[in-house]
Design a protein around this motif. Sequence first.
Motif, mmCIF file in Angstrom:
data_model
loop_
_atom_site.group_PDB
_atom_site.id
_atom_site.type_symbol
_atom_site.label_atom_id
_atom_site.label_comp_id
_atom_site.label_asym_id
_atom_site.label_seq_id
_atom_site.Cartn_x
_atom_site.Cartn_y
_atom_site.Cartn_z
ATOM 1 N N ARG A 1 0.832 -1.211 0.000
ATOM 2 C CA ARG A 1 0.000 0.000 0.000
ATOM 3 C C ARG A 1 0.864 1.257 0.000
ATOM 4 N NH1 ARG A 1 -3.442 -3.348 3.249
ATOM 5 N NH2 ARG A 1 -5.560 -3.442 2.353
ATOM 6 N N GLU A 2 1.907 1.284 0.817
ATOM 7 C CA GLU A 2 2.790 2.452 0.853
ATOM 8 C C GLU A 2 3.532 2.623 -0.468
ATOM 9 O OE1 GLU A 2 3.006 4.926 3.017
ATOM 10 O OE2 GLU A 2 1.280 3.922 3.938
ATOM 11 N N LYS B 1 1.063 4.223 -2.836
ATOM 12 C CA LYS B 1 0.865 5.644 -2.524
ATOM 13 C C LYS B 1 2.057 6.480 -2.985
ATOM 14 C CE LYS B 1 -2.065 4.923 1.563
ATOM 15 N NZ LYS B 1 -2.159 5.075 3.047
ATOM 16 N N GLU B 2 3.262 5.976 -2.735
ATOM 17 C CA GLU B 2 4.447 6.730 -3.134
ATOM 18 C C GLU B 2 4.543 6.829 -4.653
ATOM 19 O OE1 GLU B 2 7.612 9.120 -2.984
ATOM 20 O OE2 GLU B 2 6.302 8.525 -1.305
ATOM 21 N N ARG C 1 2.087 9.559 -5.588
ATOM 22 C CA ARG C 1 2.635 10.876 -5.232
ATOM 23 C C ARG C 1 3.672 11.327 -6.255
ATOM 24 N NH1 ARG C 1 3.263 8.547 -0.014
ATOM 25 N NH2 ARG C 1 1.592 9.190 1.405
ATOM 26 N N VAL D 1 -3.459 10.796 -4.296
ATOM 27 C CA VAL D 1 -3.360 9.665 -3.369
ATOM 28 C C VAL D 1 -4.745 9.337 -2.816
ATOM 29 C CG1 VAL D 1 -2.367 8.839 -1.205
ATOM 30 C CG2 VAL D 1 -0.981 10.200 -2.772
ATOM 31 N N ASP E 1 -7.972 7.663 -0.568
ATOM 32 C CA ASP E 1 -8.260 7.548 0.863
ATOM 33 C C ASP E 1 -8.002 6.135 1.373
ATOM 34 O OD1 ASP E 1 -9.164 10.217 1.078
ATOM 35 O OD2 ASP E 1 -11.089 9.646 0.235
ATOM 36 N N ILE F 1 -6.842 1.901 -0.088
ATOM 37 C CA ILE F 1 -6.460 0.977 -1.155
ATOM 38 C C ILE F 1 -7.004 -0.397 -0.765
ATOM 39 C CG2 ILE F 1 -4.574 -0.042 -2.473
ATOM 40 C CD1 ILE F 1 -2.892 2.414 -1.780
ATOM 41 N N PRO G 1 -3.417 15.292 0.463
ATOM 42 C CA PRO G 1 -2.400 14.598 1.250
ATOM 43 C C PRO G 1 -1.154 15.440 1.447
ATOM 44 C CG PRO G 1 -3.307 13.185 -0.456
ATOM 45 C CD PRO G 1 -3.824 14.566 -0.705
#
Length: 689
Positions: A584-585, A588-589, A592, A600, A602, A604, A686
């Motif tokens: 998940r991170e 998101k990265e 971004r 990004v 809310d 996943i 974010p």
Amino acid sequence: MNTPYPAPFFTPDPQAAAASRIVDFARWASLHRGVEAGADYAALHHWSVSDLEGFWGAVWEYFDVDAETRYEQVLAEERMPGARWFPGATLNYTHHALRNLADDDVAIVALDETGSGYEVTGKRLRAQVASVAATLRDLGVGQGDRVVGYLPNIPHAIVAFLAAASLGAVWSVCGPDYAPKAAADRFAQLEPTVLIAADGYLFNGTTHDRRDAALELARALPTLKATLLVDHVGLPGPSRTYPSPVVPWEDASTRSEELACAAVPFDHPLWVIFSSGTTGLPKGIVHGHGGVLLEHLKTLCLHSDLGPGDRLLWYTTTHWMMWNLIASTLLTGATTCTYDGSPAPLAHPDILWELAARHRVTLFGTSPQYLLGMAKFGIAPSVHDLSSIRVVGCTGSALPASAYPWVRDHVGDGVLLASISGGTDIVSGFAGSAPTTPVWAGELSAPHLGVALAAYDTEGFPVVDQVGELVVTRPMPSMPLYFWNDPDGSRYRDAYFSSCPGVWRHGDRVTVTGHGSVIVHGRSDSTLNRNGVRLGSADIHDVVERLPEITEALVIGAEEPDGGYWMPLFVVPAAGVTLDDGLREKIKEAIRTGASPRHVPDEILEVPAIPHTRTGKKLEVPVKRLLQGAPAEQVVNPAAMDAPELIDYYARLGADRRGRGNPKATPAGRPAKGPTAGGPDPCGEPEGS
């Protein structure tokens, strides 16, 4: 006896209404056009849409539009698309933006989240615009050439825009938080001559270095003849070679030059604003000098009651159409405030209210999520002296009724809370309020002047007190001239006129009430609309589906009954891959970096499959509607799907989530830990870059 409709939440003070610019305009129209309206907004609106030539001609005369050559007629062709406004007229937007500024007037107040700021006087603004225009001209920019900005909401962006427009060049801008590829997806279509980029921007206590991003963007634009670099956050100049000459902003903006504005046709392109890019590359929406000039004079002066002595502070980014509107504040003789930073930085979450009090702002603009976030986390703007604020403008999504008492109690009981619905497409509003209209909580007071708005049912008939599609049945001067790279106009026609030829279908679900107000229920298409900043699902899908761990992805944006907005990302992991916190991170990265922080999601969520039509198109709108609780039979025809069994899956997912009380979609888009927690700020954006 019960009345059929609720009493207004707010009724304008009669003395204040009588002193407003819209009433003065009505008096002028009565004297010069024989219009019997006075302070009766409904009568004025009826005239504005039944006599388009009379109304828009009156706007031209009332605001003393200064054309080098006069128009032959107001409306030469009324068909949509293809309406021809004010043929024969030649003028220039920049001339009108600067003509009412005295040397000592404060034209722009530059603000940021640290609370610091500086003023730009009329004399300084005019000198900077003249200097940058001369620099652009020396770099080969002429009429019709494109100048693009990779800039935060700072005075430099307004100066650059006005300079380009003064030459008859075409402007486009996005924020430097956009990834270079996402910015290039937009700007490369324009084949720009000059790029103007900042070294960085501020957000939530952090200075974000965008020097490498600006260089990468410049390298992705092979038509550039030069790049102007703005030293905004004080980082050293470039250490690597740009593909074309580099000019420091300081050199470009400090020459001693006289400003000469090129007179261009009424429909000469002024700027290109890009759509969200829901499918494929973002569409470039082109607006003209004259259409924007008239529409923004009408909206800002008549609906927002702006004029000399007023100050507007509206939180926005440069890639939201509200930036274009704050730049147009200069047309009214009022002062505009730019702001770089988070709307609610963790160290100082009420900074915007403090700045509004310090700088005696008269119109404060924001989003529903910001107001709901302030209320949710107990932030009290009333600790500041907000007595100068007459209007709180709010747009980006539907403002729920619960926010109205909070604004009254914490900003002022005499403040007009003007909820507005509009669009990038017309770079203005379709419906909102005026100094003479009552306000009903949860509703927009009325269609704007000159907007022939209706709600159509599925058969294409207008309905009242029923949910329908927002349509506009007669043309407006600020409707797009065309889409960029759409030579036969097919993409433009498909976007707005395919379902009902000759009638503009906007893509919002609305109710027109029996007392004349408009209730907005949300988008009827797949456009992501986070606090008014429209985001492209394609931007997100493209980034996520490049990850080897992900087979396919689908993002949707769902409006919530409490006024919140939920933007989940559904992913199908590759064989043998588990969606854990680490993945998940990583997702998101990637978003971004490859799109922007605002993209990004809310949440996943792992799903077994993404539903498609039988031709392979992702079913974004049906999934959104199922998650919102719409009956499956009203959402999608199973025979048109590649996997009909997924209807029940997504319907259950929505039901389960609603049963849990929507825990992930607080009105502010912020985790329940409180206003100092990490995660999105109260504008739904974010943190970080």
